[in-house]
Design an enzyme around this catalytic site. Structure first.
Site, PDB file in Angstrom:
ATOM      1  N   ASP A 142      12.988 -46.129 -22.197  1.00  0.00           N
ATOM      2  CA  ASP A 142      14.182 -46.204 -21.627  1.00  0.00           C
ATOM      3  C   ASP A 142      14.038 -47.928 -20.962  1.00  0.00           C
ATOM      4  O   ASP A 142      13.826 -47.804 -19.797  1.00  0.00           O
ATOM      5  CB  ASP A 142      14.737 -45.685 -20.718  1.00  0.00           C
ATOM      6  N   ARG A 150      11.273 -49.042 -17.452  1.00  0.00           N
ATOM      7  CA  ARG A 150       9.519 -48.015 -17.322  1.00  0.00           C
ATOM      8  C   ARG A 150       8.808 -48.949 -17.566  1.00  0.00           C
ATOM      9  O   ARG A 150       7.495 -48.343 -17.249  1.00  0.00           O
ATOM     10  CB  ARG A 150       9.964 -47.070 -18.805  1.00  0.00           C
ATOM     11  N   ARG A 211      24.502 -50.164 -15.151  1.00  0.00           N
ATOM     12  CA  ARG A 211      23.831 -49.920 -16.550  1.00  0.00           C
ATOM     13  C   ARG A 211      24.733 -50.123 -17.639  1.00  0.00           C
ATOM     14  O   ARG A 211      24.451 -50.687 -18.762  1.00  0.00           O
ATOM     15  CB  ARG A 211      23.330 -48.399 -16.682  1.00  0.00           C
ATOM     16  N   LYS A 241      24.060 -46.534 -26.720  1.00  0.00           N
ATOM     17  CA  LYS A 241      24.072 -45.168 -26.043  1.00  0.00           C
ATOM     18  C   LYS A 241      25.202 -45.196 -24.903  1.00  0.00           C
ATOM     19  O   LYS A 241      25.459 -46.467 -24.506  1.00  0.00           O
ATOM     20  CB  LYS A 241      22.907 -44.815 -25.310  1.00  0.00           C
ATOM     21  N   HIS A 254      22.815 -35.513 -16.116  1.00  0.00           N
ATOM     22  CA  HIS A 254      21.480 -35.080 -15.970  1.00  0.00           C
ATOM     23  C   HIS A 254      21.679 -33.804 -15.240  1.00  0.00           C
ATOM     24  O   HIS A 254      20.753 -32.884 -15.375  1.00  0.00           O
ATOM     25  CB  HIS A 254      20.758 -35.964 -15.059  1.00  0.00           C
ATOM     26  N   ASP A 327      20.453 -37.475 -26.358  1.00  0.00           N
ATOM     27  CA  ASP A 327      19.951 -37.740 -25.307  1.00  0.00           C
ATOM     28  C   ASP A 327      19.006 -36.623 -24.884  1.00  0.00           C
ATOM     29  O   ASP A 327      18.754 -35.701 -25.468  1.00  0.00           O
ATOM     30  CB  ASP A 327      21.041 -37.687 -24.168  1.00  0.00           C
TER      31      ASP A 327
END
Length: 609
Positions: A142, A150, A211, A241, A254, A327
């Site tokens: 990601d 990352r 984002r 996404k 999440h 996901d």
């Protein structure tokens, strides 16, 4: 396990790969079809026909693994792998489960530095070629940039999506993705889970926010398409996404299963355009969302498990025949209604191809195998997904050239031209929302002494420290006398008192804010500092809505930086110091704090000097 690939074929693939890893100056991957074994669909069908059921199922999984090396991780990482996956390292993971992909995380110690990442990638690909049926892997991460990255320094970190939305330039968005894609490709990462195609129309959205490129579907669509083209021109695949759109939610998938209450007409108007644009741009993969959209599927299954959404809308209505990746399957949003053994089976029945990061790989892998043996899934259904995955690997050149060159890492990652471009692009993103009595731009003559206080959110991989420190260093580099006194996201009364005392004798106070709320102690800090009479400038380093909480505070100026990586924060300092104009405009509307139905600053708003 029986070897279902002829020795000659395995020898050819292994020899080609071995030559590639040692070749001097190996070039970045390209999306052009590669000649030879993997070109034709019939050849891929032959390959699939020789694979065992276990191999086919494994190819559908993309899994995490701890460690900086494919074969010799640190002891703590080997222990973590044994606890969570039942293997010691990436090579064992590939041998046991034949996984088709690996996802990198910083917290899994996969992304220590560029040379290490390249070595890990080459080790993973070597393990893939040592299987009975040698198939290279898709290696993903990601790397959205901004608040989600990352791979950090010395890699080039670009402004995040909403910052690019504030800049409004499709050319900048494409260049940022091209550079980022080239650096990922150099380290062996060939599938990026970006760009975010969600349209952030809900200021209270806890998981998307900056984002997203913004709140205007057409503007977001243009930037999404630009980034798809940028990433894929660099030889990696982009991933739009989170389908069918995660932009209007009050929940974080999440930790919960959010519901989107858009009507079908609203979905067509607000959520669909960026995904349509990504498909038209040739996006290689699309990621599903763990959200419920009753107007698209009244069953209230999460979209990841919804055949009406994945097959009915994405495949049939939008005409998408590329790779659909779920996901992460360890997220609460997809685990609330079904057990971990049912989720991967239902995702495949819905029409997904890649099964990302299940919490228990042995349970998920075995469940898919049993579903085929029981007749719930057919091998033909697996072959459909496997064909899409292999075709993507073919387009990326992985079946001929899966390895990367250490020299390419040195030449590409963090190249001077890339870093210069990042600063240039960031320079067009800062938005000035308030400038009372023309305080900005500051000059060394009128405001030489600067105190920087405020939030110090956890540093993403691309920063050299908390934003207060970066801002102070940037002011100092421009000839100001600057000091940083971070007070945190939740400053205590003592923190506030210390900051107020430190403001005595300075010429201006810069306060870094991070997602202000009505009862936030950050808000108290700003009001107390403004009461001292020293001019106060606020810089929002995440969502741009903070300024609405500061009405009546007496602040002199307010800016939105949309992130706290070095490039975004340095750009804000250049604007404050008059070294650059505030070119960014709001890509989302800012509502009144006390009456969210009323707009305080509309989309497109921005103050110029």
């Amino acid at each position: 396990m029986q070897d279902r690939t002829t020795p000659s074929r395995r020898t050819v693939l292994a020899a080609t790969a071995a030559a590639a890893v040692t070749a001097a100056g190996a070039s970045a991957l390209t999306l052009a079809p590669t000649p030879g074994f993997a070109d034709s669909r019939s050849r891929l069908e032959q390959l699939i026909s020789r694979m065992s059921l276990e191999e086919k199922v494994g190819q559908l999984f993309v899994m995490r693994v701890y460690g900086h090396s494919a074969t010799t991780p640190d002891p703590a990482d080997a222990d973590a792998n044994l606890r969570e996956i039942g293997v010691r390292n990436a090579a064992e993971l590939i041998r046991r489960y034949h996984v088709g992909g690996i996802i990198y995380f910083a917290w899994a110690h996969n992304t220590r530095d560029p040379q290490q990442i390249a070595g890990l990638s080459n080790g993973i690909q070597r393990a893939g070629l040592e299987q009975a049926t040698p198939i290279p892997l898709l290696i993903s991460t990601d790397q959205e940039h901004g608040v989600v990255a990352r791979v950090g320094r010395p890699a080039t970190l670009m402004p995040g999506a909403m910052a690019l939305g504030a800049g409004g330039s499709r050319a900048d968005a494409r260049e940022a993705a091209r550079i980022a894609g080239a650096e990922l490709a150099a380290t062996g990462i060939n599938q990026n889970y970006a760009p975010v195609a969600d349209v952030n129309v809900n200021p209270a959205n806890p998981v998307i926010g900056v984002r997203s490129f913004g709140a205007d579907p057409d503007a977001v669509a243009g930037l999404v398409a630009a980034q798809v083209k940028g990433y894929q021109s660099a030889g990696i695949t982009a991933t739009a996404k989170h389908f069918p759109g995660h932009g209007d939610t009050m929940g974080d998938s999440h930790y919960a299963l959010p519901t989107i209450q858009h009507t079908r007409e609203q979905w067509d108007e607000l959520d669909a355009p960026p995904f349509r644009a990504a498909i038209a741009a040739g996006v290689g993969s699309i990621m599903t969302a763990h959200i419920v959209v009753p107007s698209l599927d009244p069953s209230e299954d999460p979209a990841t498990l919804s055949r009406p959404i994945v097959t009915g809308i994405l495949r049939e209505e939008l005409g998408y025949d590329g790779v659909v990746v779920t996901d992460a399957l360890d997220m609460a949003g997809v685990r609330q209604r079904y057990g971990d053994d049912r989720v991967p089976v239902l995702a495949l029945k819905a029409g997904c191809d890649q099964l990302l990061n299940p919490p228990k790989l042995d349970v998920a892998w075995s469940a898919v195998i049993e579903a085929v043996r029981s007749g719930e899934l057919t091998e033909r259904r697996l072959d459909e997904s496997l064909m899409r995955i292999l075709q993507l690997k073919t387009r990326l050149g992985l079946l001929r050239h899966p390895f990367v060159s250490p020299r390419e890492v040195v030449r590409t990652v963090g190249a001077r031209a890339h870093l210069t471009a990042a600063d240039r692009i960031a320079g067009r993103t800062t938005t000035l929302l308030l400038n009372e009595k023309g305080l900005l731009p500051l000059s060394r003559r009128s405001h030489p002494r600067v105190l920087v206080v405020g939030a110090d959110p956890a540093s993403p991989s691309g920063t050299t420290g908390p934003p207060t420190a970066i801002i102070a260093r940037a002011f100092t580099a421009l000839g100001f006398t600057a000091a940083a006194r971070p007070t945190g996201i939740t400053p205590t009364g003592a923190n506030v008192n210390e900051a107020v005392a430190a403001a005595v004798g300075v010429d201006v106070v810069v306060v870094v804010t991070y997602n202000l709320t009505a009862d936030s102690p950050q808000r108290t800090l700003v009001f107390r500092l403004a009461e001292t009479g020293v001019p106060v400038v606020t810089v929002a380093v995440r969502n741009p809505y903070d300024v609405a909480q500061l009405t009546g505070s007496g602040i002199a100026a307010s800016l939105a930086a949309y992130g706290w990586t070095d490039v975004e924060v340095r750009a804000a300092v250049r604007v404050m110091a008059g070294r650059a104009g505030p070119e960014g405009t709001l890509p989302v509307p800012v509502p009144h704090a006390e009456d969210p139905a009323q707009v305080l600053y509309p989309t497109g708003y921005g103050v110029m000097y």
